[in-house]
Design a protein around this motif. Structure first.
Motif, PDB file in Angstrom:
ATOM      1  N   VAL A 189      73.966  94.422 178.804  1.00  0.00           N
ATOM      2  CA  VAL A 189      72.911  93.689 179.500  1.00  0.00           C
ATOM      3  C   VAL A 189      73.446  93.020 180.763  1.00  0.00           C
ATOM      4  O   VAL A 189      72.665  92.602 181.622  1.00  0.00           O
ATOM      5  N   GLY A 190      74.773  92.901 180.870  1.00  0.00           N
ATOM      6  CA  GLY A 190      75.352  92.290 182.057  1.00  0.00           C
ATOM      7  C   GLY A 190      74.927  90.836 182.213  1.00  0.00           C
ATOM      8  O   GLY A 190      74.851  90.074 181.241  1.00  0.00           O
ATOM      9  N   LYS A 191      74.595  90.445 183.435  1.00  0.00           N
ATOM     10  CA  LYS A 191      74.230  89.044 183.686  1.00  0.00           C
ATOM     11  C   LYS A 191      72.830  88.714 183.183  1.00  0.00           C
ATOM     12  O   LYS A 191      72.445  87.549 183.147  1.00  0.00           O
ATOM     13  N   PRO A 220      70.441  87.152 177.205  1.00  0.00           N
ATOM     14  CA  PRO A 220      69.477  86.214 176.611  1.00  0.00           C
ATOM     15  C   PRO A 220      69.954  84.764 176.605  1.00  0.00           C
ATOM     16  O   PRO A 220      69.143  83.839 176.690  1.00  0.00           O
ATOM     17  N   TYR A 221      71.289  84.550 176.515  1.00  0.00           N
ATOM     18  CA  TYR A 221      71.796  83.184 176.501  1.00  0.00           C
ATOM     19  C   TYR A 221      71.542  82.461 177.823  1.00  0.00           C
ATOM     20  O   TYR A 221      71.575  81.236 177.869  1.00  0.00           O
ATOM     21  N   TRP A 222      71.313  83.224 178.893  1.00  0.00           N
ATOM     22  CA  TRP A 222      71.077  82.620 180.196  1.00  0.00           C
ATOM     23  C   TRP A 222      69.605  82.634 180.586  1.00  0.00           C
ATOM     24  O   TRP A 222      69.249  82.255 181.697  1.00  0.00           O
ATOM     25  N   VAL A 230      62.775  75.550 180.333  1.00  0.00           N
ATOM     26  CA  VAL A 230      63.013  75.410 178.900  1.00  0.00           C
ATOM     27  C   VAL A 230      63.954  76.523 178.470  1.00  0.00           C
ATOM     28  O   VAL A 230      63.553  77.677 178.336  1.00  0.00           O
ATOM     29  N   PRO A 231      65.253  76.216 178.261  1.00  0.00           N
ATOM     30  CA  PRO A 231      66.215  77.248 177.880  1.00  0.00           C
ATOM     31  C   PRO A 231      65.836  77.894 176.547  1.00  0.00           C
ATOM     32  O   PRO A 231      65.379  77.214 175.620  1.00  0.00           O
ATOM     33  N   ASN A 232      66.022  79.201 176.469  1.00  0.00           N
ATOM     34  CA  ASN A 232      65.790  79.889 175.199  1.00  0.00           C
ATOM     35  C   ASN A 232      66.885  79.582 174.199  1.00  0.00           C
ATOM     36  O   ASN A 232      66.656  79.609 172.988  1.00  0.00           O
ATOM     37  N   PHE A 233      68.091  79.302 174.696  1.00  0.00           N
ATOM     38  CA  PHE A 233      69.219  78.946 173.844  1.00  0.00           C
ATOM     39  C   PHE A 233      69.909  77.736 174.458  1.00  0.00           C
ATOM     40  O   PHE A 233      70.028  77.623 175.680  1.00  0.00           O
ATOM     41  N   THR A 234      70.353  76.848 173.607  1.00  0.00           N
ATOM     42  CA  THR A 234      71.121  75.705 174.097  1.00  0.00           C
ATOM     43  C   THR A 234      72.601  76.047 173.994  1.00  0.00           C
ATOM     44  O   THR A 234      73.035  76.772 173.091  1.00  0.00           O
ATOM     45  N   GLY A 235      73.387  75.540 174.916  1.00  0.00           N
ATOM     46  CA  GLY A 235      74.817  75.825 174.907  1.00  0.00           C
ATOM     47  C   GLY A 235      75.397  75.583 176.278  1.00  0.00           C
ATOM     48  O   GLY A 235      74.705  75.201 177.222  1.00  0.00           O
ATOM     49  N   ARG A 278      80.374  84.499 182.817  1.00  0.00           N
ATOM     50  CA  ARG A 278      79.833  85.752 182.293  1.00  0.00           C
ATOM     51  C   ARG A 278      80.752  86.361 181.238  1.00  0.00           C
ATOM     52  O   ARG A 278      80.288  86.884 180.223  1.00  0.00           O
ATOM     53  N   GLN A 279      82.053  86.277 181.473  1.00  0.00           N
ATOM     54  CA  GLN A 279      83.009  86.901 180.550  1.00  0.00           C
ATOM     55  C   GLN A 279      83.061  86.202 179.190  1.00  0.00           C
ATOM     56  O   GLN A 279      83.615  86.754 178.233  1.00  0.00           O
ATOM     57  N   ASP A 280      82.488  85.011 179.091  1.00  0.00           N
ATOM     58  CA  ASP A 280      82.471  84.293 177.815  1.00  0.00           C
ATOM     59  C   ASP A 280      81.226  84.581 176.984  1.00  0.00           C
ATOM     60  O   ASP A 280      81.132  84.144 175.826  1.00  0.00           O
ATOM     61  N   LEU A 281      80.272  85.290 177.568  1.00  0.00           N
ATOM     62  CA  LEU A 281      79.052  85.614 176.833  1.00  0.00           C
ATOM     63  C   LEU A 281      79.352  86.621 175.717  1.00  0.00           C
ATOM     64  O   LEU A 281      80.146  87.544 175.915  1.00  0.00           O
ATOM     65  N   PRO A 282      78.757  86.466 174.543  1.00  0.00           N
ATOM     66  CA  PRO A 282      78.969  87.449 173.484  1.00  0.00           C
ATOM     67  C   PRO A 282      78.395  88.794 173.911  1.00  0.00           C
ATOM     68  O   PRO A 282      77.314  88.854 174.503  1.00  0.00           O
TER      69      PRO A 282
END
Length: 246
Positions: A143-145, A148-150, A160-165, A170-174
């Protein structure tokens, strides 16, 4: 294409209508039509035993016949944006098997609006299906950049973020992947089990597998921008062969 003891029916799906890009299958792309490239991919796939083009569009069907492809006229009820891929595949399978002695062990979906695929993509998916004994295999890209976490929703102008964190790099995203439309292969039994169900994804069965494609290896044309990207890819991008072990 060669016949094997594992018969694969390739179904090139190409309805005439399109919500995003009118007439996308017949749009000009690098001197040819968009669908011509999928027809090339179907011809090059050694694991596909028989190929049909399913469409409601006379011009698409005429093009396919000129290229010596078998065609299936798709009824109006299966040519709307609401029609399920599952029902279209069942119609194609029933049509082919009712007019010949051919019996498919699996069906490969080849979308006519995907002019760019990795070399060997279709054969790799068929091989994975056959060797794993799974119900279905699809191609998946990073999915690249667009992770979903972003992602967020906007409540008016409030984010309203879909995920908090606190992942900022980018390299730290699962790692996460998205089905890219490059190829889908479905075992006969799984497809038939989906007949009459309300779940359009029932055809994928319970044992669903994937093979990896690289970022940008597959280009699906649904907009003018996609045409530009596909043009650039076809003009100069060297695409790697599909990795069988992915």
């Amino acid at each position: 294409m060669v016949n094997t003891d594992f018969n694969v029916l390739g179904v090139v799906m190409a309805r005439g209508g399109s919500v995003g890009l009118a007439g996308k299958h017949l749009r000009e792309l690098h001197g040819r039509t968009v669908i011509d490239y999928t027809l090339d991919h179907a011809t090059a796939a050694e694991s596909v035993t028989r190929v049909v083009v399913s469409s409601d569009c006379p011009n698409i069907l005429d093009l396919a016949r000129r290229r010596m492809f078998e065609t299936i006229h798709r009824p109006e009820s299966l040519a709307t944006s609401a029609a399920s891929v599952q029902d279209v595949l069942l119609h194609a399978l029933d049509s082919v098997e009712s007019r010949s002695s051919f019996r498919a062990h699996a069906v490969a979906i080849l979308y006519g609006n995907v002019p760019v695929r990795p070399d060997g993509c279709i054969d790799a998916a068929v091989e994975k299906l056959r060797d794993s004994g799974s119900d279905s295999v699809r191609t998946w890209c990073p999915v690249g950049k667009w992770h979903p976490y972003w992602m967020a929703t906007l409540d008016g102008d409030r984010v309203v973020p879909n995920f908090t964190g606190s992942i900022h790099r980018r390299q730290d995203l699962p790692p996460m992947r998205l089905h890219d439309g490059g190829c889908v292969v479905i075992k006969r039994e799984a497809l038939l089990a989906g007949r009459g169900t309300s779940d359009p994804h029932a055809m994928f069965g319970t044992d669903r597998r994937g093979i990896e494609t690289g970022e940008g290896d597959v280009v699906e044309v649904d907009s003018e921008r996609d045409l530009w990207i596909a043009e650039a890819a076809l003009r100069g991008k060297v695409r790697p062969n599909m990795r069988r072990a992915a």
